[in-house]
Design a protein around this motif. Structure first.
Motif, PDB file in Angstrom:
ATOM      1  N   GLU A   1      75.111  38.692  55.452  1.00 46.43           N
ATOM      2  CA  GLU A   1      75.965  39.257  56.511  1.00 46.43           C
ATOM      3  C   GLU A   1      76.113  38.273  57.662  1.00 46.43           C
ATOM      4  OE1 GLU A   1      74.423  43.048  57.754  1.00 46.43           O
ATOM      5  OE2 GLU A   1      74.459  43.832  55.708  1.00 46.43           O
ATOM      6  N   ALA A   2      74.992  37.677  58.092  1.00 45.77           N
ATOM      7  CA  ALA A   2      75.026  36.734  59.212  1.00 45.77           C
ATOM      8  C   ALA A   2      75.845  35.494  58.870  1.00 45.77           C
ATOM      9  CB  ALA A   2      73.609  36.338  59.623  1.00 45.77           C
ATOM     10  N   ALA A   3      75.719  35.002  57.643  1.00 44.47           N
ATOM     11  CA  ALA A   3      76.483  33.815  57.235  1.00 44.47           C
ATOM     12  C   ALA A   3      77.979  34.096  57.270  1.00 44.47           C
ATOM     13  CB  ALA A   3      76.053  33.360  55.843  1.00 44.47           C
ATOM     14  N   ALA A   4      78.372  35.273  56.827  1.00 50.28           N
ATOM     15  CA  ALA A   4      79.791  35.637  56.840  1.00 50.28           C
ATOM     16  C   ALA A   4      80.303  35.786  58.271  1.00 50.28           C
ATOM     17  CB  ALA A   4      80.004  36.934  56.066  1.00 50.28           C
ATOM     18  N   ARG A   5      79.456  36.282  59.142  1.00 58.59           N
ATOM     19  CA  ARG A   5      79.832  36.540  60.534  1.00 58.59           C
ATOM     20  C   ARG A   5      79.859  35.278  61.379  1.00 58.59           C
ATOM     21  NH1 ARG A   5      76.080  39.928  61.141  1.00 58.59           N
ATOM     22  NH2 ARG A   5      74.630  38.627  62.248  1.00 58.59           N
TER      23      ARG A   5
END
Length: 129
Positions: free
Chosen positions: A44-48
Motif C-alpha cells: 500500500e505504501a509503495a503504491a501511495r
C-alpha cells in the motif's frame, strides 16, 4: 556522508527497532523515509508514495513475505531498487539469489550504517563524494 536529499525510502519490517535504526541512518543522510510493519502495508505504501528505494525484511510474520511482496511489486511495474534484509541463516535456508526474485540485492542483518549508505548510493546511482 552520502547526500540523499530528494530521495525517499520505504522500510518494510515487522521489527520496530530495525525500522527505527534504518530510519535514523537514512534520515541523517537527508533521505525521506516511510515505514510499514507488514508486506501488505508495504505494498500500500509503495503504491501511495512511489519510493526511490525499498528495504524489506525477508521474514516477517507472514511466511516469505519479503519475497512475496517483491514479486507483487514487480508484477505491478515497480522498477525502484529493492533490497531484502535477512539474517545469514535465513539467506542460506531459503537459498536466495537476488536475480531469481527481481531483487537488487540482499543485506545481512545487522546492517552497518556505512554499508547501508554505500548500497543505497550505488543503487540510486549517486556519484561518490
Amino acid at each position: 556522508m552520502t547526500d540523499l536529499h530528494g530521495r525517499h525510502a520505504l522500510i518494510v519490517d515487522d521489527d520496530p527497532d530495525m525500522r527505527a535504526a534504518l530510519r535514523v541512518v537514512l534520515e541523517a543522510a537527508g533521505c525521506g523515509v516511510d515505514e510499514a510493519a507488514t508486506a501488505a502495508e508495504g505494498l500500500e505504501a509503495a503504491a501511495r508514495t512511489c519510493p526511490s528505494l525499498i528495504l524489506a525484511d525477508l521474514m516477517m510474520e507472514e511466511v516469505n513475505s519479503g519475497v512475496d511482496m517483491v514479486r507483487v511489486l514487480r508484477e505491478r511495474g515497480c522498477v525502484c531498487p529493492v533490497f531484502l534484509l535477512s539474517s545469514a541463516a535465513d539467506t542460506v535456508k531459503h537459498n536466495l539469489r537476488p536475480e531469481d526474485y527481481g531483487l537488487d540485492g540482499l543485506l545481512q542483518k545487522p546492517v552497518a550504517p556505512d554499508t547501508l549508505l554505500e548500497t543505497v548510493r550505488k543503487a540510486l546511482r549517486i556519484p561518490p563524494e
